[in-house]
Design an enzyme around this catalytic site. Structure first.
Site, PDB file in Angstrom:
ATOM      1  CB  SER A   9      -0.927   0.006   1.215  1.00 12.13           C
ATOM      2  OG  SER A   9      -1.861  -1.040   1.147  1.00 12.13           O
ATOM      3  CD  GLU A  13      -6.933   3.124   2.796  1.00 14.60           C
ATOM      4  OE1 GLU A  13      -6.151   2.278   2.313  1.00 14.60           O
ATOM      5  OE2 GLU A  13      -6.772   3.653   3.907  1.00 14.60           O
TER       6      GLU A  13
END
Length: 548
Positions: free
Chosen positions: A101, A279
């Site tokens: 990520s 997110e």
């Protein structure tokens, strides 16, 4: 702007079912004439295509009739437009097929590939900070915000709002975020803003209030804020899975859709426009655990947030939505080795019916076990719909850590639903791109994750590399060129060093991770934070010019 209607849109059949015509363009077709004032980047961490398909079938399933309505669609479906390559690169330009990520968010935010675990810094030994699209928005007078269901110091939100070569350093990342001067920050992670976690002893919540943020901790408090800057911390660490927000312990937490709506409401008050990163963090966490319930919970929560953003974009026609994941996680499949010889006759209900019985995720269920865990069969049966636990499965649940119960129970549910997994880690496939631009346009084709930053920069006519050169110069070298000498002081706080530059009667003190300096004791606010990576400090050119 050049627009062209593709002759064939077979791969995008869902898109073409819309009443309005859909126009396609490449990243290079986007420019300042595109009419894009606002950019919303939405990332559902770890969400592969199979996770989306499973969640769509779950939404379509009616347990009363035991049938699935194949016409049911997600908000995402009409936005399918292309694919994205996600690889990372080391300092020598060698690619890694399976990304983390941190480098993925850094690529989307800065337009540059970087090394594993790096947060918006170069992959070489210098680890120079790289300007992000959020910082570009600030430089243009736009409002900025980040939203996450993890702690906001986690890799994806950090990639847009901080700079450091180690994604795990939440104290450093969190301090940079506090001094990044963002307008809206919503998510979890309050524990990383205060002692005892913060070894520097700083109370950053106190600092936020001193900066005139509306600091809130509940959904009702968030909804009561109608203007000004907003910082919401709804959990000490990560927020709950969406299915688990119904629990009393999580009932004050807002949904991702609600946080998205409030962010847009506040950020859109700026006539210059805004940048927002949203997110859905815990799809990734569920998939690491091979937990299909947590996965479905938060894919659907993310889709609800997409619906909010899409409604705004359609109404305004001055907003670009770029929606994607950063990588796949878990290698989830609808079907496993048990369906090798039966898949041709297996109805959708075989896979979805066992999942539909769950009203909480395994993480939520963990809070309902008694101290001795003698009620495992009852709790798992009532809230997860698994009524046939074996003795071995009960023992595994009894022995599992409460904080990672989805790792114990997720595979148990998957087995009964015919859901397969190939790994507990990330996967390296290309991922789906979802976009919406003014005049019903889409970004089409195979792009790179770095093109997310490029599209944003193109829309605003800004140069991220030029911004990097302006706000992140090597302080020691720049001051030396000015005839000044530098030293690092840790006298006040060894966990928050200060770079000091001296020349004649001028002394400039530059506290790390803050957006101000002291010039002969006088506090001067700066347009970026001071970043330390290793032995090097990086400051903006405006700080160097203060030396005269």
């Amino acid at each position: 702007m050049k627009r062209r209607i593709p002759a064939l849109l077979t791969a995008f059949a869902v898109v073409m079912t819309q009443a309005a015509s859909v126009f396609s363009l490449g990243v290079d077709d986007i420019n300042t004439e595109s009419g894009i004032k606002n950019v919303i980047v939405m990332v559902s961490d770890g969400m592969s295509d199979s996770a989306v398909a499973l969640s769509r079938w779950y939404k379509a399933y009616n347990p009363e009739t035991n049938k699935a309505d194949q016409s049911v669609a997600l908000a995402l479906d009409e936005l399918v437009s292309g694919k994205v390559r996600t690889y990372w690169e080391d300092a020598d330009g060698n690619p890694g097929a399976i990304t983390d990520s941190a480098p993925a968010a850094s690529a989307m935010a800065t337009g540059h590939k970087t090394h594993d675990k790096h947060i918006s810094v170069t992959p070489d030994k210098e680890n120079r900070p790289l300007a992000t699209t959020l910082e570009a928005a600030k430089s243009l007078g736009k409002s900025t915000g980040i939203v996450a269901t993890s702690n906001i110091q986690h890799a994806t939100p950090a990639g847009f709002s901080s700079h450091y070569p180690d994604r795990s350093k939440y104290a450093i990342i969190g301090e940079q975020q506090v001094y990044q001067d963002m307008d809206v920050v919503l998510g979890g992670g309050s524990m990383y803003l205060t002692p005892p976690y913060r070894e520097d002893g700083e109370d950053l919540i106190k600092e936020l209030r001193a900066m005139n943020y509306n600091y809130v901790t509940t959904k009702d408090e968030m909804n009561a804020v109608t203007d000004g800057k907003l910082w919401g911390m709804f959990a000490e660490d990560a927020m709950a899975y969406d299915f688990d927000r119904r629990m009393k312990t999580n009932s004050t937490q807002p949904s991702l859709a609600e946080m998205t709506k409030k962010s847009i409401e506040l950020l859109s008050q700026n006539d210059n426009g805004f940048f927002l990163m949203v997110e859905g963090s815990k799809v990734d966490w569920a998939n690491h655990a091979n937990d299909p319930i947590g996965c479905i919970s938060d894919v659907l929560a993310f889709d609800n947030a997409v619906r909010v953003a899409l409604s705004y974009a359609k109404a305004r026609q001055d907003t670009m939505l770029i929606i994607l994941t950063d990588h796949g996680t878990g290698g989830i499949t609808i079907g496993n080795t048990s369906t090798d010889s039966s898949y041709s006759s297996d109805p959708v209900t075989k896979f979805i019916a066992p999942l539909s019985k769950a009203t909480l995720t395994p993480e939520g269920v963990a809070a309902l076990f008694n101290k001795e865990r003698t009620n495992i069969k009852e709790v798992v049966g009532q809230y997860l719909g698994v009524t046939d636990l074996t003795d071995e499965e009960i023992e595994a649940i009894k022995e599992a850590d409460l904080s990672s119960m989805n790792y114990a129970i997720g595979p148990i549910i998957s087995k009964r639903a015919g859901i397969g997994w190939t790994t507990g880690g990330h996967t390296g496939e290309d991922i789906t791109l979802y976009t919406y631009l003014p005049q019903n346009e889409r970004i089409v084709g195979l792009i790179n994750n770095t093109d997310v930053a490029k599209a944003t920069a193109n829309a605003w006519g800004t140069d991220l590399d030029a911004l990097t050169a302006q706000i992140f110069v090597n302080a020691a070298k720049a001051f030396q060129a000015k005839g000044a000498r530098t030293e690092v002081s840790e006298e006040v706080n060894s966990n928050n060093p200060v770079l000091i530059a001296r020349k004649g009667n001028t002394v400039i003190e530059m506290p790390v991770s803050k957006n101000y300096v002291l010039v002969n004791g006088r506090k001067v606010k700066t347009n970026s934070v001071t970043v330390q990576t290793g032995a090097d400090f990086y400051v903006s050119l405006e700080v160097v010019e203060l030396m005269g």
